[in-house]
Scaffold this motif. Structure first.
Motif, PDB file in Angstrom:
ATOM      1  N   MET A  24      43.417  51.943  40.225  1.00 35.73           N
ATOM      2  CA  MET A  24      43.727  50.518  40.065  1.00 35.73           C
ATOM      3  C   MET A  24      44.561  50.287  38.806  1.00 35.73           C
ATOM      4  SD  MET A  24      42.508  48.574  42.427  1.00 35.73           S
ATOM      5  CE  MET A  24      41.263  48.409  43.651  1.00 35.73           C
ATOM      6  N   ALA A  25      44.295  51.049  37.744  1.00 34.21           N
ATOM      7  CA  ALA A  25      45.016  50.860  36.482  1.00 34.21           C
ATOM      8  C   ALA A  25      46.491  51.230  36.628  1.00 34.21           C
ATOM      9  CB  ALA A  25      44.377  51.703  35.387  1.00 34.21           C
ATOM     10  N   ALA A  26      46.820  52.082  37.585  1.00 36.53           N
ATOM     11  CA  ALA A  26      48.210  52.498  37.772  1.00 36.53           C
ATOM     12  C   ALA A  26      49.046  51.442  38.479  1.00 36.53           C
ATOM     13  CB  ALA A  26      48.253  53.798  38.562  1.00 36.53           C
ATOM     14  N   LEU A  27      48.396  50.441  39.059  1.00 36.10           N
ATOM     15  CA  LEU A  27      49.133  49.410  39.796  1.00 36.10           C
ATOM     16  C   LEU A  27      49.763  48.404  38.845  1.00 36.10           C
ATOM     17  CD1 LEU A  27      46.585  48.734  42.649  1.00 36.10           C
ATOM     18  CD2 LEU A  27      48.698  50.034  42.793  1.00 36.10           C
ATOM     19  N   PRO A  28      50.877  47.774  39.275  1.00 36.27           N
ATOM     20  CA  PRO A  28      51.517  46.775  38.425  1.00 36.27           C
ATOM     21  C   PRO A  28      50.671  45.511  38.239  1.00 36.27           C
ATOM     22  CG  PRO A  28      52.735  47.062  40.488  1.00 36.27           C
ATOM     23  CD  PRO A  28      51.618  48.036  40.500  1.00 36.27           C
ATOM     24  N   VAL A  29      49.735  45.269  39.143  1.00 39.31           N
ATOM     25  CA  VAL A  29      48.853  44.104  39.039  1.00 39.31           C
ATOM     26  C   VAL A  29      47.482  44.614  38.627  1.00 39.31           C
ATOM     27  CG1 VAL A  29      47.765  42.251  40.343  1.00 39.31           C
ATOM     28  CG2 VAL A  29      50.121  42.874  40.817  1.00 39.31           C
ATOM     29  N   GLN A  30      46.938  44.064  37.573  1.00 43.61           N
ATOM     30  CA  GLN A  30      45.642  44.525  37.088  1.00 43.61           C
ATOM     31  C   GLN A  30      44.517  43.726  37.730  1.00 43.61           C
ATOM     32  OE1 GLN A  30      45.285  47.305  35.161  1.00 43.61           O
ATOM     33  NE2 GLN A  30      47.441  47.414  35.674  1.00 43.61           N
ATOM     34  N   LEU A  31      43.399  44.384  37.945  1.00 39.16           N
ATOM     35  CA  LEU A  31      42.242  43.764  38.576  1.00 39.16           C
ATOM     36  C   LEU A  31      41.019  44.132  37.761  1.00 39.16           C
ATOM     37  CD1 LEU A  31      41.065  42.297  41.131  1.00 39.16           C
ATOM     38  CD2 LEU A  31      40.741  44.563  42.086  1.00 39.16           C
ATOM     39  N   ASN A  32      40.250  43.131  37.365  1.00 41.39           N
ATOM     40  CA  ASN A  32      38.982  43.391  36.712  1.00 41.39           C
ATOM     41  C   ASN A  32      37.983  43.667  37.829  1.00 41.39           C
ATOM     42  OD1 ASN A  32      36.401  43.185  35.574  1.00 41.39           O
ATOM     43  ND2 ASN A  32      37.187  41.905  33.918  1.00 41.39           N
ATOM     44  N   VAL A  33      37.760  44.947  38.098  1.00 41.79           N
ATOM     45  CA  VAL A  33      36.982  45.363  39.256  1.00 41.79           C
ATOM     46  C   VAL A  33      35.566  44.792  39.210  1.00 41.79           C
ATOM     47  CG1 VAL A  33      36.050  47.352  40.500  1.00 41.79           C
ATOM     48  CG2 VAL A  33      38.368  47.432  39.579  1.00 41.79           C
ATOM     49  N   ARG A  34      34.916  44.880  38.058  1.00 42.59           N
ATOM     50  CA  ARG A  34      33.530  44.412  37.954  1.00 42.59           C
ATOM     51  C   ARG A  34      33.424  42.912  38.224  1.00 42.59           C
ATOM     52  NH1 ARG A  34      31.896  44.025  32.630  1.00 42.59           N
ATOM     53  NH2 ARG A  34      31.094  41.978  32.917  1.00 42.59           N
ATOM     54  N   ASP A  35      34.272  42.124  37.580  1.00 48.35           N
ATOM     55  CA  ASP A  35      34.234  40.670  37.780  1.00 48.35           C
ATOM     56  C   ASP A  35      34.571  40.289  39.218  1.00 48.35           C
ATOM     57  OD1 ASP A  35      33.565  40.407  35.136  1.00 48.35           O
ATOM     58  OD2 ASP A  35      35.535  39.678  34.491  1.00 48.35           O
ATOM     59  N   THR A  36      35.570  40.938  39.776  1.00 53.05           N
ATOM     60  CA  THR A  36      35.970  40.639  41.159  1.00 53.05           C
ATOM     61  C   THR A  36      34.845  40.995  42.112  1.00 53.05           C
ATOM     62  OG1 THR A  36      38.281  41.013  40.612  1.00 53.05           O
ATOM     63  CG2 THR A  36      37.688  41.101  42.940  1.00 53.05           C
ATOM     64  N   ARG A  37      34.233  42.146  41.909  1.00 53.63           N
ATOM     65  CA  ARG A  37      33.113  42.577  42.757  1.00 53.63           C
ATOM     66  C   ARG A  37      31.975  41.563  42.695  1.00 53.63           C
ATOM     67  NH1 ARG A  37      28.408  45.249  43.091  1.00 53.63           N
ATOM     68  NH2 ARG A  37      28.165  46.830  44.698  1.00 53.63           N
ATOM     69  N   GLU A  38      31.617  41.141  41.488  1.00 53.22           N
ATOM     70  CA  GLU A  38      30.530  40.163  41.320  1.00 53.22           C
ATOM     71  C   GLU A  38      30.858  38.842  42.007  1.00 53.22           C
ATOM     72  OE1 GLU A  38      29.733  39.858  37.140  1.00 53.22           O
ATOM     73  OE2 GLU A  38      29.012  41.930  37.023  1.00 53.22           O
ATOM     74  N   GLN A  39      32.096  38.402  41.871  1.00 54.62           N
ATOM     75  CA  GLN A  39      32.495  37.132  42.482  1.00 54.62           C
ATOM     76  C   GLN A  39      32.474  37.235  44.008  1.00 54.62           C
ATOM     77  OE1 GLN A  39      32.796  34.299  40.872  1.00 54.62           O
ATOM     78  NE2 GLN A  39      33.144  33.233  42.786  1.00 54.62           N
ATOM     79  N   LEU A  40      32.949  38.345  44.559  1.00 51.54           N
ATOM     80  CA  LEU A  40      32.930  38.517  46.015  1.00 51.54           C
ATOM     81  C   LEU A  40      31.489  38.569  46.530  1.00 51.54           C
ATOM     82  CD1 LEU A  40      35.826  41.106  46.563  1.00 51.54           C
ATOM     83  CD2 LEU A  40      35.898  38.629  46.891  1.00 51.54           C
ATOM     84  N   LEU A  41      30.612  39.251  45.800  1.00 51.74           N
ATOM     85  CA  LEU A  41      29.191  39.283  46.187  1.00 51.74           C
ATOM     86  C   LEU A  41      28.582  37.878  46.139  1.00 51.74           C
ATOM     87  CD1 LEU A  41      27.998  42.534  44.393  1.00 51.74           C
ATOM     88  CD2 LEU A  41      27.992  42.112  46.865  1.00 51.74           C
ATOM     89  N   ARG A  42      28.917  37.119  45.118  1.00 52.53           N
ATOM     90  CA  ARG A  42      28.429  35.729  45.004  1.00 52.53           C
ATOM     91  C   ARG A  42      28.904  34.891  46.189  1.00 52.53           C
ATOM     92  NH1 ARG A  42      28.635  35.654  39.413  1.00 52.53           N
ATOM     93  NH2 ARG A  42      30.834  35.610  39.574  1.00 52.53           N
ATOM     94  N   HIS A  43      30.171  35.044  46.541  1.00 53.91           N
ATOM     95  CA  HIS A  43      30.707  34.314  47.701  1.00 53.91           C
ATOM     96  C   HIS A  43      29.917  34.663  48.965  1.00 53.91           C
ATOM     97  CE1 HIS A  43      34.006  32.437  45.700  1.00 53.91           C
ATOM     98  NE2 HIS A  43      34.818  33.479  45.668  1.00 53.91           N
ATOM     99  N   MET A  44      29.653  35.964  49.152  1.00 55.81           N
ATOM    100  CA  MET A  44      28.917  36.398  50.352  1.00 55.81           C
ATOM    101  C   MET A  44      27.523  35.781  50.382  1.00 55.81           C
ATOM    102  SD  MET A  44      29.934  40.414  50.945  1.00 55.81           S
ATOM    103  CE  MET A  44      28.294  40.762  51.455  1.00 55.81           C
ATOM    104  N   GLU A  45      26.826  35.833  49.271  1.00 62.24           N
ATOM    105  CA  GLU A  45      25.461  35.300  49.220  1.00 62.24           C
ATOM    106  C   GLU A  45      25.447  33.794  49.472  1.00 62.24           C
ATOM    107  OE1 GLU A  45      22.690  37.066  49.302  1.00 62.24           O
ATOM    108  OE2 GLU A  45      24.083  38.761  49.361  1.00 62.24           O
ATOM    109  N   ASN A  46      26.399  33.080  48.907  1.00 61.26           N
ATOM    110  CA  ASN A  46      26.465  31.626  49.113  1.00 61.26           C
ATOM    111  C   ASN A  46      26.729  31.281  50.572  1.00 61.26           C
ATOM    112  OD1 ASN A  46      25.941  30.998  46.440  1.00 61.26           O
ATOM    113  ND2 ASN A  46      28.103  30.921  45.880  1.00 61.26           N
TER     114      ASN A  46
END
Length: 167
Positions: A129-151
């Motif tokens: 992921m770090a090699a891509l031109p767009v950076q992604l905070n994997v931990r935060d994104t994962r937590e947010q996607l899990l929150r969306h699923m639970e809601n």
């Protein structure tokens, strides 16, 4: 390579075309003739004092195994970048608001999409992921996607919650 890199970058869909409610878009196809048409305005003659048959050189390169390997690598990077942008769009969207008034099947479909994105996050190492031109905070994104699923699961009947199980 600069003209080729510039052309490859032009194959990316616009960020406004990335919707959390549709699949991640694919890069536009590489068209040799479209690329060759850009050579007069954006070709290597702008940065190189060498003169020559640039179109002929690129045509020979297109038919070589080196081009195939380069292109497959660059296309894969474009696809990965689009997946990252799509994940960001999903994690930043208000899926709770979207789910209001939706049919159960639509909510389940979105939950399954989120699961797929989570699988992609787990499958891609942080270094990839770090090699891509767009950076992604994997931990935060994962937590947010899990929150969306639970809601969204909360709005489903118990039998569907059981079928979906734990994320």
């Amino acid at each position: 390579m600069i003209p080729l890199e510039r052309y490859m970058a032009s194959l990316m869909p616009l960020q406004k075309d990335i919707s959390p409610f549709r699949s991640a878009p694919q890069p536009n196809p590489f068209k040799q003739e479209d690329f060759l048409a850009t050579l007069d305005d954006c070709g290597p003659q702008l940065t190189s004092s060498c003169k020559g048959d640039w179109e002929g050189l690129y045509r020979r390169f297109f038919s070589s195994p080196n081009f195939k390997g380069w292109y497959e690598t660059r296309y894969f990077e474009l696809e990965q970048t689009l997946q990252v942008l799509h994940m960001q769009t999903l994690s930043e969207s208000n899926l709770a608001e979207w789910a209001k008034g939706k049919l159960e099947v639509e909510i389940v479909d979105m939950i399954l999409r989120l699961r797929h994105k989570l699988t992609l996050l787990q499958g891609n190492s942080s270094s990839a992921m770090a090699a891509l031109p767009v950076q992604l905070n994997v931990r935060d994104t994962r937590e947010q996607l899990l929150r969306h699923m639970e809601n969204m699961k909360k709005s489903l009947p118990d039998d569907l919650k059981q079928i979906l199980g734990d994320a």
